[in-house]
Design a protein around this motif. Structure first.
Motif, PDB file in Angstrom:
ATOM      1  N   LEU A 286       0.821  -1.208   0.000  1.00 22.74           N
ATOM      2  CA  LEU A 286       0.000   0.000   0.000  1.00 22.74           C
ATOM      3  C   LEU A 286       0.857   1.260   0.000  1.00 22.74           C
ATOM      4  N   VAL A 287       1.971   1.206   0.700  1.00 22.68           N
ATOM      5  CA  VAL A 287       2.886   2.361   0.704  1.00 22.68           C
ATOM      6  C   VAL A 287       3.458   2.575  -0.691  1.00 22.68           C
ATOM      7  N   ARG A 288       3.889   1.500  -1.311  1.00 25.60           N
ATOM      8  CA  ARG A 288       4.430   1.619  -2.670  1.00 25.60           C
ATOM      9  C   ARG A 288       3.372   2.146  -3.634  1.00 25.60           C
ATOM     10  N   ALA A 289       2.161   1.636  -3.494  1.00 25.50           N
ATOM     11  CA  ALA A 289       1.085   2.082  -4.386  1.00 25.50           C
ATOM     12  C   ALA A 289       0.790   3.570  -4.190  1.00 25.50           C
ATOM     13  N   GLY A 290       0.798   4.006  -2.946  1.00 27.22           N
ATOM     14  CA  GLY A 290       0.538   5.413  -2.669  1.00 27.22           C
ATOM     15  C   GLY A 290       1.619   6.309  -3.234  1.00 27.22           C
ATOM     16  N   LEU A 291       2.879   5.916  -3.033  1.00 33.90           N
ATOM     17  CA  LEU A 291       3.978   6.701  -3.570  1.00 33.90           C
ATOM     18  C   LEU A 291       3.958   6.723  -5.096  1.00 33.90           C
TER      19      LEU A 291
ATOM     20  N   ALA B 290      22.594   8.047   2.915  1.00 31.48           N
ATOM     21  CA  ALA B 290      21.320   8.484   2.344  1.00 31.48           C
ATOM     22  C   ALA B 290      21.329  10.001   2.193  1.00 31.48           C
ATOM     23  N   ASP B 291      20.635  10.492   1.186  1.00 31.17           N
ATOM     24  CA  ASP B 291      20.657  11.912   0.856  1.00 31.17           C
ATOM     25  C   ASP B 291      19.569  12.712   1.556  1.00 31.17           C
ATOM     26  N   GLY B 292      18.618  12.023   2.147  1.00 29.26           N
ATOM     27  CA  GLY B 292      17.536  12.706   2.851  1.00 29.26           C
ATOM     28  C   GLY B 292      16.509  11.699   3.305  1.00 29.26           C
ATOM     29  N   PHE B 293      15.468  12.186   3.974  1.00 31.39           N
ATOM     30  CA  PHE B 293      14.428  11.268   4.424  1.00 31.39           C
ATOM     31  C   PHE B 293      13.063  11.895   4.210  1.00 31.39           C
ATOM     32  N   LEU B 294      12.059  11.036   4.159  1.00 26.28           N
ATOM     33  CA  LEU B 294      10.692  11.452   3.890  1.00 26.28           C
ATOM     34  C   LEU B 294       9.756  10.695   4.818  1.00 26.28           C
ATOM     35  N   LEU B 295       8.833  11.402   5.443  1.00 21.04           N
ATOM     36  CA  LEU B 295       7.871  10.758   6.320  1.00 21.04           C
ATOM     37  C   LEU B 295       6.749  10.111   5.501  1.00 21.04           C
ATOM     38  N   LYS B 296       6.316   8.931   5.926  1.00 21.52           N
ATOM     39  CA  LYS B 296       5.254   8.233   5.207  1.00 21.52           C
ATOM     40  C   LYS B 296       3.936   8.999   5.253  1.00 21.52           C
ATOM     41  N   ARG B 297       3.774   9.847   6.270  1.00 21.33           N
ATOM     42  CA  ARG B 297       2.539  10.617   6.373  1.00 21.33           C
ATOM     43  C   ARG B 297       2.613  11.951   5.613  1.00 21.33           C
TER      44      ARG B 297
ATOM     45  N   ARG C 183       2.438  14.905   2.939  1.00 21.41           N
ATOM     46  CA  ARG C 183       1.448  15.257   1.932  1.00 21.41           C
ATOM     47  C   ARG C 183       2.019  15.040   0.538  1.00 21.41           C
ATOM     48  N   PRO C 184       1.164  14.809  -0.461  1.00 19.79           N
ATOM     49  CA  PRO C 184       1.656  14.571  -1.831  1.00 19.79           C
ATOM     50  C   PRO C 184       2.638  15.633  -2.312  1.00 19.79           C
ATOM     51  N   ALA C 185       2.346  16.904  -2.042  1.00 22.86           N
ATOM     52  CA  ALA C 185       3.247  17.974  -2.492  1.00 22.86           C
ATOM     53  C   ALA C 185       4.617  17.856  -1.838  1.00 22.86           C
ATOM     54  N   GLU C 186       4.663  17.416  -0.570  1.00 26.62           N
ATOM     55  CA  GLU C 186       5.930  17.248   0.131  1.00 26.62           C
ATOM     56  C   GLU C 186       6.730  16.077  -0.446  1.00 26.62           C
ATOM     57  N   ILE C 187       6.032  15.021  -0.830  1.00 28.44           N
ATOM     58  CA  ILE C 187       6.698  13.858  -1.427  1.00 28.44           C
ATOM     59  C   ILE C 187       7.353  14.258  -2.748  1.00 28.44           C
ATOM     60  N   VAL C 188       6.607  14.943  -3.576  1.00 27.22           N
ATOM     61  CA  VAL C 188       7.130  15.380  -4.873  1.00 27.22           C
ATOM     62  C   VAL C 188       8.313  16.333  -4.679  1.00 27.22           C
ATOM     63  N   HIS C 189       8.162  17.265  -3.762  1.00 26.11           N
ATOM     64  CA  HIS C 189       9.236  18.225  -3.499  1.00 26.11           C
ATOM     65  C   HIS C 189      10.500  17.513  -3.030  1.00 26.11           C
ATOM     66  N   ALA C 190      10.343  16.520  -2.156  1.00 24.73           N
ATOM     67  CA  ALA C 190      11.501  15.795  -1.629  1.00 24.73           C
ATOM     68  C   ALA C 190      12.248  15.068  -2.742  1.00 24.73           C
ATOM     69  N   VAL C 191      11.529  14.421  -3.626  1.00 30.61           N
ATOM     70  CA  VAL C 191      12.168  13.687  -4.730  1.00 30.61           C
ATOM     71  C   VAL C 191      12.916  14.656  -5.638  1.00 30.61           C
ATOM     72  N   ARG C 192      12.283  15.746  -5.984  1.00 31.77           N
ATOM     73  CA  ARG C 192      12.929  16.734  -6.862  1.00 31.77           C
ATOM     74  C   ARG C 192      14.170  17.325  -6.205  1.00 31.77           C
ATOM     75  N   LEU C 193      14.055  17.669  -4.922  1.00 30.68           N
ATOM     76  CA  LEU C 193      15.163  18.320  -4.226  1.00 30.68           C
ATOM     77  C   LEU C 193      16.352  17.382  -4.100  1.00 30.68           C
ATOM     78  N   VAL C 194      16.093  16.135  -3.744  1.00 34.54           N
ATOM     79  CA  VAL C 194      17.174  15.154  -3.609  1.00 34.54           C
ATOM     80  C   VAL C 194      17.824  14.893  -4.970  1.00 34.54           C
ATOM     81  N   ALA C 195      17.008  14.831  -6.015  1.00 28.53           N
ATOM     82  CA  ALA C 195      17.556  14.599  -7.351  1.00 28.53           C
ATOM     83  C   ALA C 195      18.465  15.732  -7.784  1.00 28.53           C
ATOM     84  N   GLU C 196      18.096  16.975  -7.445  1.00 26.31           N
ATOM     85  CA  GLU C 196      18.904  18.132  -7.823  1.00 26.31           C
ATOM     86  C   GLU C 196      20.188  18.201  -7.008  1.00 26.31           C
ATOM     87  N   GLY C 197      20.102  17.849  -5.723  1.00 30.85           N
ATOM     88  CA  GLY C 197      21.290  17.825  -4.870  1.00 30.85           C
ATOM     89  C   GLY C 197      21.866  19.179  -4.540  1.00 30.85           C
TER      90      GLY C 197
END
Length: 221
Positions: free
Chosen positions: A13-18, A100-107, A109-123
């Protein structure tokens, strides 16, 4: 080119949500999934993702050991974003120390998840700098007064400008924000950041900032 992501979590379910959140973005592509850290290395070699979003606790190989294994065996490793339930978890700090380059809480919000992925990718900026500082304050003492971390900083012999850049990195400023603060060009800041990482022997700014906190060069409190 989209940011490619590999999802690693033992909860479907976590994978599906992400996947649902990330796949909805035009600049992000989920290229694969795994249910345990033991499957990460072959998938990273096969799929060459830019970012691995990885659960910190899994039954066979947890995210900490999987992070170490990826960085140890993959020539050009992806960015690693640890996914966790608890923000102030020692496991999270251990994962950051492992590379690890950063961490993300499972709870999150969608906007925070997207922001975290983009930010980590940019470095080019530190993800959740206040939380990293709190983790360092709580778990950064290795029981030996961090003599090893202090020795690394001493051997690095950072210039005055490099030291200033490291302090601003620890505050969470991006390269562009550091450039504005120091009234220099962004490319100049990138050169200073690269020099800091090389001298400290760290692969990215997250590990450099942790080294700064653990050595006492920057107070984490």
């Amino acid at each position: 080119m989209p940011v490619t992501v590999l999802l690693v979590d033992d909860e479907p379910l976590v994978r599906a949500g992400l996947r649902a959140v990330l796949a909805a973005q035009p600049d992000i592509e989920v290229v694969g999934e795994a249910a345990d850290g033991a499957a990460v290395i072959p998938l990273v070699r096969q799929l060459r993702p830019d970012v691995v979003a990885m659960d910190v606790r899994m039954p066979l190989m947890d995210g900490i050991e999987a992070t170490r294994a990826v960085l140890r065996t993959v020539a050009e490793p992806p960015k690693i974003l640890v996914v966790t339930t608890f923000e102030n978890d020692e496991y999270v700090y251990d994962a950051l120390r492992a590379g690890a380059d950063g961490f993300l809480l499972k709870r999150a919000r969608p906007a925070e998840i997207v922001h975290a992925v983009r930010l980590v990718a940019e470095g080019e900026s530190l993800l959740f700098p206040a939380s990293v500082r709190q983790l360092a304050a709580r778990y950064g003492d290795d029981g030996h007064g961090n003599r090893a971390a202090r020795a690394v900083l001493e051997r690095a012999r950072l210039t005055e400008r490099e030291a200033e850049v490291l302090r601003l990195m620890a505050r969470g400023l991006s390269n562009a924000e550091i450039a504005d603060r120091l009234v220099v060009g962004t490319e100049t800041v990138k050169s200073h950041v690269s020099a800091v990482l090389t001298k400290l022997g760290t692969r990215d700014r997250t590990q450099a900032v942790i080294a700064a906190f653990e050595s006492g060069f920057v107070a984490p409190g």
